[in-house]
Design an enzyme around this catalytic site. Sequence first.
Site, PDB file in Angstrom:
ATOM      1  N   TRP A  35      48.029  37.939  41.003  1.00  0.00           N
ATOM      2  CA  TRP A  35      48.760  36.839  40.383  1.00  0.00           C
ATOM      3  C   TRP A  35      49.016  37.136  38.906  1.00  0.00           C
ATOM      4  CZ3 TRP A  35      46.221  31.954  38.109  1.00  0.00           C
ATOM      5  CH2 TRP A  35      45.015  32.271  37.463  1.00  0.00           C
ATOM      6  N   ASP A  36      48.345  38.150  38.381  1.00  0.00           N
ATOM      7  CA  ASP A  36      48.527  38.553  36.981  1.00  0.00           C
ATOM      8  C   ASP A  36      50.004  38.704  36.638  1.00  0.00           C
ATOM      9  OD1 ASP A  36      45.960  39.203  38.005  1.00  0.00           O
ATOM     10  OD2 ASP A  36      45.600  40.582  36.358  1.00  0.00           O
ATOM     11  N   GLU A  96      36.856  32.293  39.630  1.00  0.00           N
ATOM     12  CA  GLU A  96      36.276  33.056  40.731  1.00  0.00           C
ATOM     13  C   GLU A  96      34.750  33.020  40.765  1.00  0.00           C
ATOM     14  OE1 GLU A  96      39.958  36.213  41.248  1.00  0.00           O
ATOM     15  OE2 GLU A  96      38.298  36.685  39.899  1.00  0.00           O
ATOM     16  N   LYS A 102      34.306  31.435  35.222  1.00  0.00           N
ATOM     17  CA  LYS A 102      34.699  32.775  34.787  1.00  0.00           C
ATOM     18  C   LYS A 102      35.866  32.713  33.817  1.00  0.00           C
ATOM     19  CE  LYS A 102      36.489  37.148  36.646  1.00  0.00           C
ATOM     20  NZ  LYS A 102      36.876  37.885  37.876  1.00  0.00           N
TER      21      LYS A 102
END
Length: 758
Positions: free
Chosen positions: A341-342, A482, A590
């Site tokens: 998805w970056d 995550e 995270k």
Amino acid sequence: MINYNYGKNENTNWIVEETIYKEKFLGKTESTFLLGNGYFGIRSANEESTANTTRNTFISGTFNKADENEVTELPNVNDVYSLDLFVDGEQLIINDTTVTNYSKRLNVRTGLLERKMDVTNGDLVVHIATKRFISLANIHLTASVFEVTANKDVSIEFYSMIDGQVSNSGAQHFYEGEKKLIDGKYLENVIKTTQSKVEVATHVAHNFNQDIDSLIMMDRRKVGFRYRANLTSGIPFTMEKYATFTTSIDLDCQDNFVQTGLEILQDAEANGFAAELEKSVAAWNEYWNEVNIEIEGDDFTLLSVRYAQYQLRVNCPMHDERMNIGAKGLSGEGYKGHTFWDTELFMLPYFIFAQPQAARSLVKYRYHGLEGARLKAKENNYQGAMYPWEAAWPSDGEVTPVWGAADVVTGEATKIWSGFIEQHITADVIYGLWLYYQVTGDQEFMNKYGYEMIFDTANFWTSRVEMEAKGYVIKNVIGPDEYKEHVDNNSFTNYMAKWNLDLALSYVEMIDESLKADLKQKIGLNIDGWKDVSNNIFLNTPNEDNVLPQDDTYLTLDTLDLTPYKNADRVGTLFEEYSLSQVNKLQISKQADVMVLFLLMEGLFSKEVKQSSFEYYEPKTLHDSSLSLSTHVVLAQDLGNTDISEVLFERACKIDIGENMKSSDHGIHTASLGGIWQGVVYGFGGVRIVNEQLRIEPSIHSKWNKLAFRINYQSQVLAINISQQAFTVANHGSTNIKFINKGKTYDVAANDQVTINL
């Protein structure tokens, strides 16, 4: 310990320089000084070999599985730059004690890497100077200069090879291949991947400034020359080296890729290093003329932004819409060259606003990926298109590894659940498509590709939800955070799924009836299902403290003082004491999760909810993902928390070219680099698409006297110039452009501008 020279004036603030040689830190500049052009990239390992050297050359799209039990990855192809030097029969020892006057510098304006050093051995001093570039004008070419000068007469010997004795951390991806010498001068090696059967041709040629003795050498997976020469004290010995890479999947030469590679090499060798570098620099100049950002008052940030733009360009495969940008780009083996998805949320916006044609190619990759997305949906007993968390060749489907790092409690490998249940990627892909359409107005793309993507992902969401008393729920997922696995009703996932469905419902009413009929026949249009799920999907709402719950249980978990981990000089220290299963039960994040939702769905939540949620979640967020900082920068700036945004922005700028010398060993952080651009243009520049309209509301960084950049919008170029007192929007296009500032609409005529006080 390592001094980075960021530059103090216009002539040097394009240059990142390392000035101290430390063998244990070689990985830093190997990756951060990456050379590339999107077609291929070479990690900038020094010519001489050391125990800590990692040599990587990656060609976009050449994915291969080394073993049936492993996932596909970009294979490490032939190395062309390793070179060990022998002086008077003894290998020249290069280490921390023998090297002085060291300089390794990357010029991001020209794509030129230069290195200089003195190596001392008793009364012998050898000066080595190298230059290297990968051409932006000819995507198959790289060239270098290797220069040696000694303080006395000596003999030298070295081997210059096409070296196939490389691997991906031990995994070998190629058959032995064919090696030959052509016309006594040109080296050729053709290899083939073991599973995907992609052929790669490497060609090399050399030129020298003096007579030299040569001997052809062949070994297992190697072909090259042993060279010997005599040096006169103080007189430089120079070798120019040219190398080309071509493959059987290249669109420009796949019919005869081996011969094409040889011909490109012969032309470059005949033209010479300087001429080929000039062509490449001219191509770089064209790029910078389109995308350059100006910042006055902060040299470090200016270089950081330019560095980010450099890396985004050299890692973007603009030549082929079947390829995309990996999470580490072409700079290292991290994440195996896979696309996440970056791209959609952190890198694609840069290309949409700066280079729309490149953006179109990146979005088209996801259209090609519908084959793999439909495969993943079918394998998981869902309908429609379910995009893989990690993608490689578009038709491959899910390629996320199943097992990861060791659990510090059990000692067993940790299962990577992202490939199974991190499903927000499907809506993220559609968000990238939607943003591309909003900014470019590319209706042709939507008609041919875009609507099909939107409608078939909506089909997926209708099959993914489950009905409970409170409505349709999405259970057992991982959201952007995550550190929270197997959660129910992750807010980001649910809201994005609804948005995806609503977008499909909106567009299906707008398209031509013949197109609708074609798509209904091709993929099925479950319009009633879309409506039902959209109207009844469960969405978390802010609690009495105006905090939006991240999921069903996050706010009920125990807390932990994260101060020592947030203040650590490296990421991941938490997992030296806790396992992921333990962290799952604590209010520890995270990276940004709810914050990303606020950024994408800006109009859904009040400023009070955003502020309260920011204050609640940021202290619990470790920013262990490099993606996290830029999101917080933009939101903090939106909320008027300028002190926080500026501190976090500086941290983001230092992830790759900062003082931490171990931050980038496995590769650069391409999404974070896209996030730096977002911090500048979205955050301090105030550019955003809100309610399908362009909004510009700058709030410039307190250190900056000026911020200036260009964006492409609706096929027009807008130049935005911001000071502490006012900003100007100049329309360099041929039609009027409208934008919103603080609720007021401004209409800027072609070749006109408007100035607004801040």
